[in-house]
Design a protein around this motif. Structure first.
Motif, PDB file in Angstrom:
ATOM      1  N   ARG A  40       8.589   8.681  -1.237  1.00 48.27           N
ATOM      2  CA  ARG A  40       7.959   7.419  -0.810  1.00 48.27           C
ATOM      3  C   ARG A  40       6.911   7.747   0.246  1.00 48.27           C
ATOM      4  NH1 ARG A  40      13.178   6.388  -1.973  1.00 48.27           N
ATOM      5  NH2 ARG A  40      13.655   4.510  -3.149  1.00 48.27           N
ATOM      6  N   LYS A  41       5.688   7.305  -0.001  1.00 45.38           N
ATOM      7  CA  LYS A  41       4.571   7.543   0.916  1.00 45.38           C
ATOM      8  C   LYS A  41       3.702   6.293   0.953  1.00 45.38           C
ATOM      9  CE  LYS A  41       5.219  12.042   1.512  1.00 45.38           C
ATOM     10  NZ  LYS A  41       5.262  12.804   2.687  1.00 45.38           N
ATOM     11  N   CYS A  42       2.829   6.223   1.950  1.00 48.13           N
ATOM     12  CA  CYS A  42       1.821   5.167   2.005  1.00 48.13           C
ATOM     13  C   CYS A  42       0.460   5.812   1.789  1.00 48.13           C
ATOM     14  CB  CYS A  42       1.876   4.428   3.339  1.00 48.13           C
ATOM     15  SG  CYS A  42       3.382   3.439   3.493  1.00 48.13           S
ATOM     16  N   VAL A  43      -0.378   5.182   0.987  1.00 42.13           N
ATOM     17  CA  VAL A  43      -1.676   5.742   0.629  1.00 42.13           C
ATOM     18  C   VAL A  43      -2.721   5.355   1.662  1.00 42.13           C
ATOM     19  CG1 VAL A  43      -1.082   5.727  -1.811  1.00 42.13           C
ATOM     20  CG2 VAL A  43      -2.312   3.791  -0.847  1.00 42.13           C
ATOM     21  N   THR A  44      -3.871   6.010   1.585  1.00 42.35           N
ATOM     22  CA  THR A  44      -4.954   5.696   2.511  1.00 42.35           C
ATOM     23  C   THR A  44      -5.606   4.369   2.104  1.00 42.35           C
ATOM     24  OG1 THR A  44      -6.654   6.818   1.218  1.00 42.35           O
ATOM     25  CG2 THR A  44      -5.435   8.160   2.832  1.00 42.35           C
ATOM     26  N   VAL A  45      -6.350   3.795   3.006  1.00 44.51           N
ATOM     27  CA  VAL A  45      -7.053   2.544   2.734  1.00 44.51           C
ATOM     28  C   VAL A  45      -8.047   2.741   1.588  1.00 44.51           C
ATOM     29  CG1 VAL A  45      -8.656   0.851   3.693  1.00 44.51           C
ATOM     30  CG2 VAL A  45      -6.746   1.682   5.070  1.00 44.51           C
ATOM     31  N   LYS A  46      -8.721   3.878   1.576  1.00 47.36           N
ATOM     32  CA  LYS A  46      -9.692   4.171   0.521  1.00 47.36           C
ATOM     33  C   LYS A  46      -9.004   4.237  -0.844  1.00 47.36           C
ATOM     34  CE  LYS A  46     -13.229   7.519  -0.768  1.00 47.36           C
ATOM     35  NZ  LYS A  46     -13.894   8.775  -0.412  1.00 47.36           N
ATOM     36  N   GLU A  47      -7.869   4.914  -0.929  1.00 43.20           N
ATOM     37  CA  GLU A  47      -7.124   5.001  -2.190  1.00 43.20           C
ATOM     38  C   GLU A  47      -6.632   3.623  -2.629  1.00 43.20           C
ATOM     39  OE1 GLU A  47      -5.188   9.464  -1.773  1.00 43.20           O
ATOM     40  OE2 GLU A  47      -4.279   7.786  -0.690  1.00 43.20           O
ATOM     41  N   TRP A  48      -6.140   2.852  -1.663  1.00 46.23           N
ATOM     42  CA  TRP A  48      -5.623   1.508  -1.940  1.00 46.23           C
ATOM     43  C   TRP A  48      -6.727   0.613  -2.499  1.00 46.23           C
ATOM     44  CZ3 TRP A  48      -1.686  -1.260  -3.050  1.00 46.23           C
ATOM     45  CH2 TRP A  48      -1.619  -2.620  -2.754  1.00 46.23           C
TER      46      TRP A  48
ATOM     47  N   GLY B 229       0.791  -1.222   0.000  1.00 47.84           N
ATOM     48  CA  GLY B 229       0.000   0.000   0.000  1.00 47.84           C
ATOM     49  C   GLY B 229       0.821   1.268   0.000  1.00 47.84           C
ATOM     50  N   CYS B 230       2.107   1.170  -0.176  1.00 46.39           N
ATOM     51  CA  CYS B 230       2.954   2.347  -0.260  1.00 46.39           C
ATOM     52  C   CYS B 230       3.314   2.611  -1.722  1.00 46.39           C
ATOM     53  CB  CYS B 230       4.213   2.163   0.585  1.00 46.39           C
ATOM     54  SG  CYS B 230       3.839   2.092   2.361  1.00 46.39           S
ATOM     55  N   VAL B 231       3.747   3.833  -2.009  1.00 46.54           N
ATOM     56  CA  VAL B 231       4.065   4.221  -3.374  1.00 46.54           C
ATOM     57  C   VAL B 231       5.451   4.867  -3.438  1.00 46.54           C
ATOM     58  CG1 VAL B 231       1.666   4.556  -4.088  1.00 46.54           C
ATOM     59  CG2 VAL B 231       2.922   6.460  -3.121  1.00 46.54           C
ATOM     60  N   ARG B 232       6.023   4.804  -4.616  1.00 51.43           N
ATOM     61  CA  ARG B 232       7.282   5.497  -4.924  1.00 51.43           C
ATOM     62  C   ARG B 232       6.972   6.398  -6.101  1.00 51.43           C
ATOM     63  NH1 ARG B 232      11.818   4.733  -8.310  1.00 51.43           N
ATOM     64  NH2 ARG B 232      13.762   5.329  -7.300  1.00 51.43           N
ATOM     65  N   LEU B 233       7.175   7.701  -5.927  1.00 47.84           N
ATOM     66  CA  LEU B 233       6.783   8.696  -6.919  1.00 47.84           C
ATOM     67  C   LEU B 233       8.003   9.489  -7.376  1.00 47.84           C
ATOM     68  CD1 LEU B 233       3.922  10.013  -4.669  1.00 47.84           C
ATOM     69  CD2 LEU B 233       3.621   8.447  -6.577  1.00 47.84           C
ATOM     70  N   SER B 234       8.094   9.719  -8.674  1.00 45.16           N
ATOM     71  CA  SER B 234       9.181  10.558  -9.171  1.00 45.16           C
ATOM     72  C   SER B 234       8.735  11.318 -10.406  1.00 45.16           C
ATOM     73  CB  SER B 234      10.426   9.716  -9.478  1.00 45.16           C
ATOM     74  OG  SER B 234      10.158   8.772 -10.492  1.00 45.16           O
ATOM     75  N   LYS B 235       9.340  12.481 -10.572  1.00 46.08           N
ATOM     76  CA  LYS B 235       9.120  13.326 -11.739  1.00 46.08           C
ATOM     77  C   LYS B 235      10.482  13.639 -12.345  1.00 46.08           C
ATOM     78  CE  LYS B 235       4.825  15.573 -10.538  1.00 46.08           C
ATOM     79  NZ  LYS B 235       4.072  16.740 -10.930  1.00 46.08           N
ATOM     80  N   ARG B 236      10.433  14.238 -13.529  1.00 44.11           N
ATOM     81  CA  ARG B 236      11.681  14.570 -14.228  1.00 44.11           C
ATOM     82  C   ARG B 236      12.570  15.456 -13.363  1.00 44.11           C
ATOM     83  NH1 ARG B 236      12.861  18.965 -17.601  1.00 44.11           N
ATOM     84  NH2 ARG B 236      10.690  19.565 -17.524  1.00 44.11           N
ATOM     85  N   THR B 237      11.959  16.387 -12.694  1.00 39.62           N
ATOM     86  CA  THR B 237      12.714  17.267 -11.803  1.00 39.62           C
ATOM     87  C   THR B 237      12.276  17.003 -10.373  1.00 39.62           C
ATOM     88  OG1 THR B 237      11.051  18.989 -12.001  1.00 39.62           O
ATOM     89  CG2 THR B 237      12.894  19.084 -13.538  1.00 39.62           C
ATOM     90  N   GLY B 238      13.212  16.988  -9.475  1.00 38.84           N
ATOM     91  CA  GLY B 238      12.860  16.824  -8.074  1.00 38.84           C
ATOM     92  C   GLY B 238      13.215  15.461  -7.531  1.00 38.84           C
ATOM     93  N   PRO B 239      12.941  15.273  -6.252  1.00 38.10           N
ATOM     94  CA  PRO B 239      13.338  14.040  -5.568  1.00 38.10           C
ATOM     95  C   PRO B 239      12.350  12.890  -5.783  1.00 38.10           C
ATOM     96  CG  PRO B 239      12.221  15.482  -4.046  1.00 38.10           C
ATOM     97  CD  PRO B 239      12.325  16.237  -5.348  1.00 38.10           C
ATOM     98  N   VAL B 240      12.793  11.713  -5.397  1.00 33.43           N
ATOM     99  CA  VAL B 240      11.917  10.543  -5.345  1.00 33.43           C
ATOM    100  C   VAL B 240      11.232  10.576  -3.985  1.00 33.43           C
ATOM    101  CG1 VAL B 240      11.859   8.032  -5.278  1.00 33.43           C
ATOM    102  CG2 VAL B 240      13.376   9.201  -6.883  1.00 33.43           C
TER     103      VAL B 240
END
Length: 140
Positions: free
Chosen positions: A69-77, A56-67
């Motif tokens: 890592r967060k965990c999503v809510t139960v509803k989102e999951w 239930g956690c995510v790893r997010l990255s964009k062209r610019t900026g840092p990577v």
């Protein structure tokens, strides 16, 4: 002398017991990617990536900026998991002519497929994953 030896052996056994139990627990909690979305291309040079893991956690990255890592809510999951049950990856789509096209690549259940237009089964999954990126990715 005997009491000291018994205490030392007990402490050693306790220490060994803890040392053995920790790696066994860590191996049992192996986290694997569930689904991955990569969006790239366009005149703006988009290069976004969202990896959702089985915990239930995510790893997010964009062209610019840092990577991030967060965990999503139960509803989102649950919402994402529900959309994934209807996902049909299909086949890779040929790159259209022109320069301003977004390329969507989804990896799910051991398959990776690239498309330039979203199908009816892809759109809800991509939309949910884009919302996770918008909500949780924020450079510090």
């Amino acid at each position: 002398m005997r009491i000291w030896q018994t205490g030392a052996v007990s402490a050693l056994a306790l220490g060994l017991g803890i040392g053995v139990a920790v790696p066994a627990q860590a191996a049992a909690v192996q986290v694997r990617p569930l689904v991955e979305l990569r969006e790239s291309g366009g005149f703006a040079g988009v290069n976004d990536r969202v990896v959702v893991y089985t915990n239930g956690c995510v790893r997010l990255s964009k062209r610019t900026g840092p990577v991030v890592r967060k965990c999503v809510t139960v509803k989102e999951w649950r919402g994402l998991r529900a959309k994934l049950t209807h996902l049909r990856l299909g086949r890779n789509q040929a790159q259209p002519q022109g320069a301003d096209h977004l390329k969507y690549t989804l990896a799910y259940k051991g398959r990776t497929v690239t498309r330039y237009t979203l199908t009816t089964s892809w759109a809800p999954v991509v939309s949910r994953m884009e919302k996770l990126l918008q909500r949780y990715w924020a450079p510090d």
